[in-house]
Write an enzyme that holds these catalytic residues in place. Structure first.
Site, mmCIF file in Angstrom:
data_model
loop_
_atom_site.group_PDB
_atom_site.id
_atom_site.type_symbol
_atom_site.label_atom_id
_atom_site.label_comp_id
_atom_site.label_asym_id
_atom_site.label_seq_id
_atom_site.Cartn_x
_atom_site.Cartn_y
_atom_site.Cartn_z
ATOM 1 N N TYR A 123 50.386 43.271 34.644
ATOM 2 C CA TYR A 123 50.552 43.387 36.184
ATOM 3 C C TYR A 123 50.022 42.065 36.677
ATOM 4 C CZ TYR A 123 50.430 45.308 40.729
ATOM 5 O OH TYR A 123 50.693 45.643 42.028
ATOM 6 N N ASP A 163 45.887 34.235 35.359
ATOM 7 C CA ASP A 163 45.667 35.369 36.617
ATOM 8 C C ASP A 163 44.331 36.019 36.106
ATOM 9 O OD1 ASP A 163 45.684 37.472 38.230
ATOM 10 O OD2 ASP A 163 47.420 38.278 37.666
ATOM 11 N N LYS A 166 40.220 40.267 44.435
ATOM 12 C CA LYS A 166 39.389 41.262 43.889
ATOM 13 C C LYS A 166 38.147 41.035 44.587
ATOM 14 C CE LYS A 166 42.541 43.935 40.825
ATOM 15 N NZ LYS A 166 42.827 45.047 41.546
HETATM 16 C C1 LIG Z 1 45.852 40.831 36.976
HETATM 17 C C2 LIG Z 1 46.178 41.006 38.535
HETATM 18 N N1 LIG Z 1 46.875 40.385 39.195
HETATM 19 C C3 LIG Z 1 47.158 40.634 40.584
HETATM 20 C C4 LIG Z 1 46.913 41.849 41.006
HETATM 21 C C5 LIG Z 1 47.584 42.038 42.448
HETATM 22 O O1 LIG Z 1 46.227 42.015 43.217
HETATM 23 P P1 LIG Z 1 46.517 42.806 44.720
HETATM 24 O O2 LIG Z 1 46.491 44.388 44.374
HETATM 25 O O3 LIG Z 1 45.293 42.125 45.298
HETATM 26 O O4 LIG Z 1 47.652 42.214 45.307
HETATM 27 C C6 LIG Z 1 46.268 42.762 40.353
HETATM 28 C C7 LIG Z 1 45.928 44.113 40.820
HETATM 29 O O5 LIG Z 1 45.590 44.907 40.106
HETATM 30 C C8 LIG Z 1 45.802 42.502 38.867
HETATM 31 O O6 LIG Z 1 45.487 43.279 38.191
#
Ligand SMILES: Cc1ncc(COP(=O)(O)O)c(C=O)c1O
Length: 473
Positions: free
Chosen positions: A166, A271, A299
């Site tokens: 994700y 990421d 986060k």
């Molecule tokens: C690895 C990863 N990237 C991107 C995101 C997206 O972040 P946001 O919910 O702040 O848009 C998440 C959200 O859980 C994530 O776990």
């Protein structure tokens, strides 16, 4: 292989306990139920984000302090959810509270740069060893911008991601996540499947999924794409997968991906929305010793305020610096978020904090592993830094396929109910992991383990144990 005794669990017993615990949670949360009835009249589905949904109703929170949160029924819980891994600083940390209060008095938004934005970038530079940074407001914005930068840098459209990972809710990455096993397709040619409706097929076709922990499959897929004139702009991946519980990279895997992407001129994006600032001061990049071309953060960067960042090499971020790519946003580098991020980086997430998180995680992982062994459960505990989980599985999970084939959904759901009914706030869903905070104590971790043990005891009392080969790991 070592021989370990494993208990053959009675599925009826799991179902009975699940019903009992479900009823118990319903009885403990009448105010959440009433709040849900009200919320449904104004919020679509009664929540602010679909990830907050839960049957029969979500648990609504009122406040948090340190390692604890309280729900609207007054139930006090140790927070292992931590805002889907955002609150590694704990709730209401004095340094962050002070910084935010001071900033509020001075103006909360200008859409003009402030000094804190520079200080934060300097600290991120130091931690990640990457020279250039920009801000966003969420993880989704971070991965969206990172992919656009990679496309501009390479002049290519196709992107590669890990099947099951994700990376946020924009079209390019809402692909091949949470898919039933039958739909995955052949491992060498995994399908590009839209996650939910409203995503154009034309966009989905540009995102190519490959298995985690298998650089051979990645290379072969990329070579076939290249033959078809579709060499990818980037590989976007988490260095350790954080949405199948925790799946660590096998030794040598990240190095091999780094080598492959460098060889073929493909931008490597780590990421680190979840791993950044939670598993080491410099995230997965530091922890695993492999530096990508771009990292994405969000986060825990803002200590509870919306924020995110992308960092990269001079070369790869040149399209941003030169203005070829419009990396923009009214709230980017918002003064309140930057004040919180600065206080977090300078005063909270210090070397001592990471030593504390590592020690706590060792304690909770060892405690869970000991329960697994003593009760002969089929599973293992796994984690890194502030993150960890118990994976209920007879075999080690190394990618999305092994997760789907092996994860025991019934036990995972039951463990969540046991936790919630005994003062432990956990993420809903079978894919998440715990996040510890600097405010957590050894006793908080021991509580988690004792609740897990209670479940193990209830599950195995009066059932036979038989030997089996090998552990999960
Ligand atoms: C690895 C990863 N990237 C991107 C995101 C997206 O972040 P946001 O919910 O702040 O848009 C998440 C959200 O859980 C994530 O776990």
């Amino acid at each position: 292989m070592a021989t370990r005794t494993t208990t053959s669990l009675d599925r009826t017993r799991i179902e009975e306990l699940t019903l009992r615990e479900q009823d118990r949670l319903d009885e403990r949360t009448p105010q959440s139920r009433a709040t849900y009835e009200r919320a449904r009249q104004a919020l679509a589905g009664g929540v602010a984000s679909s990830y907050q949904l839960r049957d029969p109703w979500p648990i609504y929170l009122s406040h948090g302090k340190g390692s604890r949160v309280w729900d609207v029924d007054g139930n006090e819980m140790v927070d292992f959810h931590n805002g889907f891994g955002s609150m590694v600083q704990g709730h209401g940390h004095p340094a962050i509270t002070r910084a935010v209060q001071e900033r509020v008095e001075l103006g909360t938004h200008f859409a003009a740069p402030t000094e804190d934005a520079i200080v934060v970038a300097e600290e991120l530079q130091r931690r990640w060893g990457l020279p250039k940074w920009r801000y966003v407001n969420s993880g989704s914005e971070a991965t969206m911008d990172a992919i656009r930068v990679a496309r501009a840098f390479t002049g290519r459209d196709t992107i590669v991601k890990i099947f099951g990972s994700y990376h946020g809710h924009h079209d390019a990455v809402m692909i091949s996540i949470g898919v039933p096993y039958a739909k995955i397709g052949d491992r060498e040619e995994y399908a590009s499947l839209r996650y939910g409706e409203g995503i154009p097929e034309a966009v989905a076709e540009m995102t190519i999924p490959v298995p985690f922990n298998d650089v051979g499959a990645m290379r072969r897929r990329i070579e076939r794409l290249a033959e078809a004139g579709r060499l990818p702009a980037c590989v976007i991946m988490e260095a350790a997968m954080m949405n199948l519980g925790v799946v660590l990279p096998e030794p040598g895997y990240l190095e091999a991906v780094r080598e492959l992407t460098r060889e073929l001129g493909i931008v490597l994006i780590f990421d680190e929305v979840k791993t950044g600032l939670t598993i080491a001061a410099g995230g997965a990049t530091e922890r695993f010793g492999v530096t990508p071309d771009i990292v994405t953060l969000a986060k825990s960067l803002g200590g509870g305020l919306p924020s995110g960042a992308i960092g990269g090499t001079e070369e790869v971020l040149e399209p941003v610096a030169s203005g070829r790519v419009y990396q923009v946003g009214t709230y980017n580098g918002n003064p309140l978020s930057m004040a919180a991020a600065r206080a977090s980086l300078e005063e909270v997430l210090t070397p001592d904090a990471y030593a504390h998180l590592d020690a706590l995680n060792d304690r909770i992982l060892a405690g869970c592993e000991s329960v697994i062994e003593r009760y002969g459960l089929s599973g293992y505990s796994v984690g890194v830094g502030a993150k960890g989980c118990v994976t209920f599985s007879p075999a080690k999970v190394v990618d999305y396929e092994t997760f789907l084939q092996n994860q025991d959904e019934g036990l995972t759901d039951l463990a969540w109910l046991y936790a919630m009914n005994r003062g432990i706030f956990m993420t809903p869903g079978r894919e998440e992991e715990w996040t510890l905070s600097v405010a957590h104590t050894g006793e908080d971790c021991d509580l988690f383990v004792s609740v897990f043990e209670e479940m193990a005891d209830d599950l195995t009392s009066s059932v036979e144990r038989r030997p089996r080969a090998g552990g999960g790991r």
